[in-house]
Design an enzyme around this catalytic site. Structure first.
Site, PDB file in Angstrom:
ATOM      1  N   PRO A  18      45.701  33.146  33.115  1.00  0.00           N
ATOM      2  CA  PRO A  18      45.770  31.684  33.175  1.00  0.00           C
ATOM      3  C   PRO A  18      44.596  31.152  33.982  1.00  0.00           C
ATOM      4  O   PRO A  18      44.362  31.566  35.112  1.00  0.00           O
ATOM      5  CB  PRO A  18      47.099  31.430  33.897  1.00  0.00           C
ATOM      6  CG  PRO A  18      47.299  32.652  34.746  1.00  0.00           C
ATOM      7  CD  PRO A  18      46.719  33.798  33.963  1.00  0.00           C
ATOM      8  N   ALA A  20      42.930  27.377  34.978  1.00  0.00           N
ATOM      9  CA  ALA A  20      43.106  25.927  34.905  1.00  0.00           C
ATOM     10  C   ALA A  20      41.931  25.266  34.211  1.00  0.00           C
ATOM     11  O   ALA A  20      40.772  25.528  34.533  1.00  0.00           O
ATOM     12  CB  ALA A  20      43.283  25.354  36.307  1.00  0.00           C
ATOM     13  N   CYS A 102      46.652  31.787  42.974  1.00  0.00           N
ATOM     14  CA  CYS A 102      45.594  30.791  42.866  1.00  0.00           C
ATOM     15  C   CYS A 102      44.994  30.517  44.246  1.00  0.00           C
ATOM     16  O   CYS A 102      45.715  30.165  45.182  1.00  0.00           O
ATOM     17  CB  CYS A 102      46.131  29.497  42.264  1.00  0.00           C
ATOM     18  SG  CYS A 102      44.847  28.216  42.100  1.00  0.00           S
ATOM     19  N   HIS A 171      45.509  40.604  41.151  1.00  0.00           N
ATOM     20  CA  HIS A 171      44.059  40.402  41.219  1.00  0.00           C
ATOM     21  C   HIS A 171      43.569  41.177  42.438  1.00  0.00           C
ATOM     22  O   HIS A 171      44.071  40.975  43.550  1.00  0.00           O
ATOM     23  CB  HIS A 171      43.732  38.918  41.359  1.00  0.00           C
ATOM     24  CG  HIS A 171      42.264  38.633  41.340  1.00  0.00           C
ATOM     25  ND1 HIS A 171      41.661  37.887  40.344  1.00  0.00           N
ATOM     26  CD2 HIS A 171      41.268  39.008  42.174  1.00  0.00           C
ATOM     27  CE1 HIS A 171      40.353  37.821  40.584  1.00  0.00           C
ATOM     28  NE2 HIS A 171      40.095  38.490  41.692  1.00  0.00           N
ATOM     29  N   ASP A 204      37.357  41.079  37.619  1.00  0.00           N
ATOM     30  CA  ASP A 204      36.090  41.725  37.260  1.00  0.00           C
ATOM     31  C   ASP A 204      36.160  42.594  36.012  1.00  0.00           C
ATOM     32  O   ASP A 204      35.323  43.486  35.831  1.00  0.00           O
ATOM     33  CB  ASP A 204      35.544  42.565  38.418  1.00  0.00           C
ATOM     34  CG  ASP A 204      35.133  41.720  39.613  1.00  0.00           C
ATOM     35  OD1 ASP A 204      35.074  40.486  39.472  1.00  0.00           O
ATOM     36  OD2 ASP A 204      34.886  42.294  40.688  1.00  0.00           O
ATOM     37  N   GLY A 226      40.261  37.385  32.566  1.00  0.00           N
ATOM     38  CA  GLY A 226      40.050  35.955  32.709  1.00  0.00           C
ATOM     39  C   GLY A 226      38.643  35.553  32.359  1.00  0.00           C
ATOM     40  O   GLY A 226      38.299  35.331  31.205  1.00  0.00           O
TER      41      GLY A 226
END
EC number: 1.3.1.-
Length: 328
Positions: A18, A20, A102, A171, A204, A226
């Protein structure tokens, strides 16, 4: 390698992260068209969604009822998180994902996202409330910790599993790293050792080689990608084919690449409306021109043009990429 999360098959075990303002409905639909694993919606603020704040639901267009899609929610209050999850389940959601990763200041300053890593007991109350509110699977995305002095993702993942979380994505950075330095995939291995639920490695992963390294170092069950997919919506399917032998995607080359970008551009204009769509599309067009190696003069012309029809006329020249360049 494959597994299921509720009724959702993770075969291949790869997911779109995800992001934004990036992984909106048009982009998710494009990535999905190449054939790939799990799509995760843009993060949605739970209280704003429940209270129907203007633009929140429309902007997200969550695809809640679309197969192999998870909807990610964020927040700091159990009531709003649980109510948002219930509403999403009613709208057909298959998976609810909780954001605890986030790093953005506006999210962290609201005590949401990765700020929850500093208050694990409170974070667990949110998790328990969401899990108890729905019958569909709930998953979690987080980071290694707040900073190097607060590396508590291992304990949080273990407690989250006990609370009913069915998959966790890590992450490989702390919040205070933001996106600087390199992701520590080896640290994810420690988390994998203490849980029996599936673990996805994130950070990464930009090609097949980095995906293989992340899997080897982390011992994770799959990967989440991502920023690597920016400008390359076929990337997830390409990696899935090269690692797990799923169907080989047809990577658009030459004129097909231009056609794909043009259709994506038009989809964004339709989704957002011409004025907002023109602005939102610029970042995607920039990434596509990075792939194409567009010369600076044409790049500037595309990104400063305010007439959508003129942008479409410029794209064939701006994206005049050879087959060899597009495949690189």
């Amino acid at each position: 390698m494959s597994f299921t999360v509720g009724s959702t098959s993770m075969a291949p075990p790869i997911a779109l992260a995800p992001m934004a303002g990036i992984t909106d409905r048009p982009f998710r639909d494009l990535v999905r068209s190449f054939g790939s694993g799990l799509m995760v919606s843009e993060m949605v603020a739970s209280q704003e969604m429940v209270q129907a704040k203007p633009g929140v639901r429309e902007r997200a267009e969550l695809s809640a009822d679309v197969e192999n899609t998870a909807v990610q929610i964020a927040g700091r209050e159990a009531h709003w998180m649980a109510e948002a999850a219930r509403q999403l389940e009613d709208r057909g959601a298959r998976i609810i994902d909780i954001n605890m990763g986030c790093p953005a200041k506006k999210v962290v300053n609201g005590y949401s996202g990765s700020a929850l890593l500093k208050t694990p007991d409170h974070a667990l109350k949110l998790i328990e409330a969401v899990v108890a509110s729905v019958d569909i699977p709930v998953t979690l995305k987080t980071r290694l910790g707040w900073d190097d002095n607060c590396l508590n993702a291992t304990d949080i993942a273990r407690r989250a599993q006990d609370a009913g979380i069915q998959m966790v994505t890590i992450h490989g950075r702390t919040r205070c790293q933001f996106y600087k330095g390199t992701a520590n995939w080896r640290a994810i291995h420690n988390i994998k050792q203490v849980v029996s639920i599936p673990v996805l490695a994130n950070g990464d992963i930009i090609d097949t080689g980095s995906a293989q390294s992340a899997l080897a170092q982390s011992g994770a069950d799959g990967v989440m990608i991502g920023r690597g997919a920016q400008g390359k919506p076929w990337l997830l399917a390409q990696i899935a084919h090269e690692i797990w032998g799923s169907n080989q995607p047809e990577i658009p080359l030459g004129g097909d690449f231009t056609d794909m970008v043009s259709l994506h551009y038009e989809a964004m204009l339709t989704f957002y409306g011409a004025v907002l769509g023109l602005r939102v599309a610029r970042k995607h067009l920039g990434w596509y021109m990075d792939v194409a190696g567009t010369v600076s003069k044409l790049r500037r012309a595309v990104l400063t043009e305010v007439d959508p029809a003129s942008v479409l006329r410029l794209l064939p020249d701006a994206l005049n990429v050879t087959d060899q360049e597009a495949a690189a």
